[in-house]
Design an enzyme around this catalytic site. Structure first.
Site, PDB file in Angstrom:
ATOM      1  N   GLY A   6       0.895  -1.266   0.067  1.00 56.96           N
ATOM      2  CA  GLY A   6      -0.023   0.080  -0.071  1.00 56.96           C
ATOM      3  C   GLY A   6       0.758   1.318  -0.186  1.00 56.96           C
ATOM      4  N   GLY A 106       5.890  -2.318   4.075  1.00 57.47           N
ATOM      5  CA  GLY A 106       5.531  -2.916   5.184  1.00 57.47           C
ATOM      6  C   GLY A 106       5.799  -4.219   5.691  1.00 57.47           C
ATOM      7  N   ASP A 131       0.255   2.089   9.463  1.00 59.32           N
ATOM      8  CA  ASP A 131      -0.305   1.286  10.407  1.00 59.32           C
ATOM      9  C   ASP A 131       0.837   1.470  11.484  1.00 59.32           C
ATOM     10  OD1 ASP A 131      -2.651   0.326   9.420  1.00 59.32           O
ATOM     11  OD2 ASP A 131      -1.475  -1.087   8.102  1.00 59.32           O
TER      12      ASP A 131
END
Length: 353
Positions: A6, A106, A131
Site C-alpha cells: 500500500g 510494510g 499502520d
C-alpha cells in the site's frame, strides 16, 4: 529502489533522502527504479533515475515509481505463465549488476525482502506503513501523516455530530493493529475507541453511550478500527470467523456496530469511512523529517556495504536491525500499555470494562 504494498504520503520523501545522500557520497552512483514494486523487479520493468527525478518530491504524496501488492505467501508460486517469481527477481538483479536493492515497504514487503536476502541479494529496507505495525521500530514513515488525515476526519465529524445530536462512528484503517485508530481517536477527542487488540463488549459500549446521554452530552464519537472485534467473535476459530464475515449483511464492522447500537439504545447512528483518504495527500512535516533521516541512514549502510538490515527508529535515534528479526512480526498495541491506561484515565472507553 522499489516501493511495495500500500502507498503512503512519504514514500517519495524517503526515496529522496536515500538518493540525495548517495549523490553527495559518490560521484558515479546510478539509481535504478523498479516500476510497481516487486512486479517491476520480476519483469525487469525499470527506469534509470536521474538527480532531477528526486527534485520537488519531498512534499509529494504517493510514489513516483508506482506500487503493487505481491502477497508473500504467493512468492513461491509461479505466475500465470509459469514464471518462477523469486528466480526472475534474482535474474533481473544480477542482469543489471546491482550492488544493492533498497526496499520501501510494510510487513509483507519486508518478508519478501528477507527472502531475497536469504537468496543471496544485498538488501537494505526502510519501514513504510500507515499502520506503524512493523516490529523493531518505534515509528514507520507514513504513520503520522495518516494520523493527521484520520484526526481531521474525526474533527470534521465533531461539528456535525454536535449540531445533530447523533452518535457518529468513524472507521479508521487497521485490520490487525490499532495504532492509527488509537492515536487518531485520542487526538480527535473520540469518546470510545475500538481496537483489534482489545475485543469489545457491545453492552459496555452501549452503557458508555447511555452514561454520556444521562450526563447531558448530546452526541458521541466512536473511533473504530476496521479490524475491531467483539468478545464473541474473538472466541471463534479462524475458520468460523471467516465464515461469519463471508455471510455478514454489513459492508464493514463499523456498520455492524452502528446497527446494533441503534437497535440497543434507540439512538441515531451515522457511519463515516475516510478509507483511502488516509493514505493520500502530502506528507506532514514530521514524516518529511523522519523520511529524510531514514533515507540518509540507508545510504550510509550502502556506502559501508552493510546489507541485510532494516533502518529503524529507536528512542528517536536512527539505527538498524537485521531483516531476519523483523520479517513476519507485527508490533501490536499492548492493552496494558501506558497509553491505553492514560486514555482510560481521561474517560475514553475501549468497550472492555
Amino acid at each position: 529502489m522499489l516501493t511495495s504494498g500500500g502507498d503512503c504520503q512519504s514514500l517519495n520523501a524517503t526515496m529522496r533522502g536515500v538518493a540525495k545522500a548517495l549523490y553527495n557520497m559518490f560521484d558515479d552512483v546510478e539509481i535504478v527504479g523498479f516500476e510497481e514494486g516487486y512486479k517491476g523487479l520480476m519483469y525487469a520493468d525499470y527506469q534509470i533515475l536521474k538527480p532531477g527525478d528526486f527534485s520537488g518530491i519531498l512534499t509529494r504524496g504517493g510514489t513516483i515509481l508506482g506500487t503493487s501488492r505481491q502477497p508473500f505467501k504467493q512468492m513461491r508460486e509461479p505466475d500465470e505463465n509459469g514464471l518462477d517469481k523469486v528466480e526472475a527477481m534474482k535474474h533481473t538483479y544480477r542482469k543489471l549488476r546491482l550492488e544493492c536493492l533498497v526496499v520501501l515497504g510494510g510487513n509483507g514487503s519486508q518478508k519478501t525482502a528477507n527472502l531475497l536476502r536469504e537468496e543471496g541479494l544485498n538488501i537494505v529496507s526502510l519501514p513504510k506503513t500507515i499502520d506503524n505495525d512493523l516490529w523493531g521500530t518505534d515509528m514507520t514513515f507514513g504513520f503520522q501523516s495518516a494520523v493527521n488525515v484520520a484526526t481531521n476526519a474525526i474533527d470534521c465529524i465533531h461539528t456535525t455530530a454536535a449540531s445533530h445530536g447523533r452518535v457518529f462512528i468513524v472507521e479508521i484503517m487497521g485490520h490487525k493493529v490499532g495504532w492509527l485508530t488509537l492515536h487518531a481517536g485520542i487526538a480527535g477527542g473520540a469518546d470510545i475507541i475500538l481496537l483489534p487488540e482489545i475485543p469489545y463488549d457491545l453492552n459496555i459500549v452501549c452503557d458508555a453511550l447511555k452514561k454520556r446521554s444521562a450526563a447531558g452530552k448530546k452526541f458521541s464519537i466512536i473511533a473504530v478500527a476496521e479490524g475491531a472485534i467483539s468478545k464473541e467473535d474473538a472466541a471463534l476459530s479462524k475458520k468460523e470467523l471467516k465464515e461469519k464475515k463471508k455471510n455478514s449483511l454489513y459492508p464493514s464492522v463499523a456498520y455492524e456496530i452502528g446497527a446494533k447500537i441503534s437497535q440497543a439504545t434507540g439512538q441515531e447512528v451515522r457511519v463515516t469511512v475516510p478509507g483511502h483518504m488516509q493514505r493520500g495527500g502530502e506528507p506532514c512535516p514530521y514524516d518529511r523529517v523522519l523520511s529524510t533521516r531514514l533515507g540518509a541512514e540507508a545510504a550510509e549502510l550502502i556506502k559501508n556495504g552493510e546489507y541485510g538490515y532494516m533502518v529503524v527508529v529507536k528512542n528517536n535515534e536512527i539505527t538498524k536491525i537485521p531483516l531476519s528479526e523483523t520479517a513476519g512480526k507485527l508490533k501490536y498495541v499492548d492493552p496494558n500499555s501506558s497509553i491505553i491506561k492514560e486514555a482510560k484515565l481521561v474517560g475514553i472507553s475501549f468497550g472492555d470494562q
